[in-house]
Design a protein around this motif. Structure first.
Motif, PDB file in Angstrom:
ATOM      1  N   ILE A  33      39.408  58.246 103.349  1.00  0.00           N
ATOM      2  CA  ILE A  33      38.850  59.263 102.464  1.00  0.00           C
ATOM      3  C   ILE A  33      37.494  58.744 101.983  1.00  0.00           C
ATOM      4  O   ILE A  33      37.421  57.710 101.316  1.00  0.00           O
ATOM      5  CB  ILE A  33      39.765  59.538 101.254  1.00  0.00           C
ATOM      6  CG1 ILE A  33      41.131  60.042 101.720  1.00  0.00           C
ATOM      7  CG2 ILE A  33      39.115  60.558 100.314  1.00  0.00           C
ATOM      8  CD1 ILE A  33      42.141  60.220 100.590  1.00  0.00           C
ATOM      9  N   LEU A  34      36.436  59.430 102.342  1.00  0.00           N
ATOM     10  CA  LEU A  34      35.081  59.027 101.972  1.00  0.00           C
ATOM     11  C   LEU A  34      34.599  59.800 100.745  1.00  0.00           C
ATOM     12  O   LEU A  34      35.053  60.924 100.501  1.00  0.00           O
ATOM     13  CB  LEU A  34      34.113  59.291 103.129  1.00  0.00           C
ATOM     14  CG  LEU A  34      34.286  58.460 104.396  1.00  0.00           C
ATOM     15  CD1 LEU A  34      33.338  58.966 105.482  1.00  0.00           C
ATOM     16  CD2 LEU A  34      34.051  56.975 104.134  1.00  0.00           C
ATOM     17  N   PRO A  35      33.667  59.220 100.002  1.00  0.00           N
ATOM     18  CA  PRO A  35      33.024  59.996  98.933  1.00  0.00           C
ATOM     19  C   PRO A  35      32.335  61.232  99.516  1.00  0.00           C
ATOM     20  O   PRO A  35      31.897  61.222 100.679  1.00  0.00           O
ATOM     21  CB  PRO A  35      31.994  59.016  98.361  1.00  0.00           C
ATOM     22  CG  PRO A  35      32.481  57.663  98.747  1.00  0.00           C
ATOM     23  CD  PRO A  35      33.170  57.835 100.073  1.00  0.00           C
ATOM     24  N   LYS A  63      34.406  48.909 101.538  1.00  0.00           N
ATOM     25  CA  LYS A  63      33.837  48.841 100.197  1.00  0.00           C
ATOM     26  C   LYS A  63      33.605  50.219  99.584  1.00  0.00           C
ATOM     27  O   LYS A  63      33.862  50.439  98.395  1.00  0.00           O
ATOM     28  CB  LYS A  63      32.515  48.064 100.236  1.00  0.00           C
ATOM     29  CG  LYS A  63      31.859  47.899  98.879  1.00  0.00           C
ATOM     30  CD  LYS A  63      30.585  47.071  98.976  1.00  0.00           C
ATOM     31  CE  LYS A  63      29.934  46.909  97.602  1.00  0.00           C
ATOM     32  NZ  LYS A  63      28.686  46.107  97.674  1.00  0.00           N
ATOM     33  N   LYS A  64      33.143  51.160 100.394  1.00  0.00           N
ATOM     34  CA  LYS A  64      32.705  52.450  99.862  1.00  0.00           C
ATOM     35  C   LYS A  64      33.773  53.548  99.895  1.00  0.00           C
ATOM     36  O   LYS A  64      33.674  54.517  99.122  1.00  0.00           O
ATOM     37  CB  LYS A  64      31.483  52.941 100.652  1.00  0.00           C
ATOM     38  CG  LYS A  64      30.260  52.017 100.565  1.00  0.00           C
ATOM     39  CD  LYS A  64      29.674  51.988  99.174  1.00  0.00           C
ATOM     40  CE  LYS A  64      28.366  51.193  99.145  1.00  0.00           C
ATOM     41  NZ  LYS A  64      27.785  51.156  97.785  1.00  0.00           N
ATOM     42  N   ALA A  65      34.754  53.429 100.756  1.00  0.00           N
ATOM     43  CA  ALA A  65      35.759  54.493 100.863  1.00  0.00           C
ATOM     44  C   ALA A  65      36.528  54.638  99.558  1.00  0.00           C
ATOM     45  O   ALA A  65      36.813  53.655  98.867  1.00  0.00           O
ATOM     46  CB  ALA A  65      36.723  54.186 102.000  1.00  0.00           C
ATOM     47  N   LEU A  66      36.865  55.871  99.226  1.00  0.00           N
ATOM     48  CA  LEU A  66      37.726  56.100  98.072  1.00  0.00           C
ATOM     49  C   LEU A  66      39.112  55.523  98.333  1.00  0.00           C
ATOM     50  O   LEU A  66      39.755  54.974  97.440  1.00  0.00           O
ATOM     51  CB  LEU A  66      37.820  57.596  97.770  1.00  0.00           C
ATOM     52  CG  LEU A  66      36.510  58.300  97.417  1.00  0.00           C
ATOM     53  CD1 LEU A  66      36.764  59.781  97.167  1.00  0.00           C
ATOM     54  CD2 LEU A  66      35.842  57.650  96.212  1.00  0.00           C
ATOM     55  N   GLN A  67      39.564  55.667  99.566  1.00  0.00           N
ATOM     56  CA  GLN A  67      40.814  55.076 100.026  1.00  0.00           C
ATOM     57  C   GLN A  67      40.748  54.896 101.534  1.00  0.00           C
ATOM     58  O   GLN A  67      40.127  55.694 102.242  1.00  0.00           O
ATOM     59  CB  GLN A  67      42.005  55.973  99.698  1.00  0.00           C
ATOM     60  CG  GLN A  67      42.526  55.822  98.288  1.00  0.00           C
ATOM     61  CD  GLN A  67      43.337  54.559  98.121  1.00  0.00           C
ATOM     62  OE1 GLN A  67      44.402  54.400  98.700  1.00  0.00           O
ATOM     63  NE2 GLN A  67      42.833  53.648  97.303  1.00  0.00           N
TER      64      GLN A  67
END
Length: 222
Positions: A33-35, A63-67
């Protein structure tokens, strides 16, 4: 240019797998799940991204993924339920392990089984169309490659660090010479004439990842 999402208004995950066509090793799936506004110039289908850039992207996605979640289904389970079902099972495991429940699922390819009551969309070559599927393809590929490089040390004669278990001429020649290992998929056509013989110098086939014959590995945002 890859799209950030399918324009679904709610939380959406992308999922993909690596290793379906291999003769040895697990099939590995990832869900990401990406921003909403995530973009990266390097992110694309893992098959057309260099190994160096895949490793760069792996760290960025983690690092950047929400999950995100990565799951392995081993060769014994593949032989038991077939590779298509094993691939879908691995994807389901990934979605199970997400701490954020997605409200829509984007799936690479044209086959999937409904996951609970969450709507999904299958997209052929989706890893080259949607960023969240591309991110899943990067994680699935890098985690599987690392695993194959690790088990290469047990059986270097198959050169899994190079071929990652795919049916190269070198890999088939090694099977013909040394027999099968505990990592080979016996339901696959390992040689032109199906190889049912006992392993040669390689170990006899035994479960390797988990007593239940599959394992799941989940990695949350750090």
């Amino acid at each position: 240019m890859l799209k950030n999402s399918s324009n679904y208004k709610l939380t959406e995950c992308g999922t993909d797998e690596a290793g379906r066509g291999c003769l040895a090793g697990p099939v590995v799936a990832a869900a990401v799940i990406l921003p909403k506004r995530f973009k990266h110039v390097l992110l694309n289908d893992s098959k057309i991204v260099t190994r160096e850039n895949r490793m760069v992207l792996k760290k960025i996605i983690e690092k950047k993924a929400l999950q995100y979640s990565v799951s392995f289904v081993d060769n014994f389970k593949i032989d038991e339920i077939n590779i298509l079902n094993a691939s879908i099972l691995a994807m389901h495991f990934c979605i199970d392990d997400l701490k954020i429940i997605p409200e829509h699922i984007l799936v690479d390819g044209n086959r999937f089984k409904p996951y609970k009551n969450i709507p999904h969309l299958c997209v052929i070559q989706g890893d080259g169309k949607f960023l969240n599927i591309a991110a899943a393809s990067i994680l699935a590929k890098t985690y599987r490659d690392e695993y194959m490089e690790k088990i290469h040390e047990e059986y270097p004669m198959y050169n899994w660090k190079q071929n990652k278990g795919y049916p190269t001429l070198e890999h088939r020649a090694a099977i013909e010479k040394y027999g099968v290992t505990k990592y080979h998929r016996m339901s696959f056509k390992l040689l032109p004439e199906q190889l049912y013989a006992s392993p040669g110098t390689a170990e006899k086939a035994v479960p390797t990842l988990h007593s239940s014959r599959f394992t799941r590995r989940m990695h949350e945002e750090r």
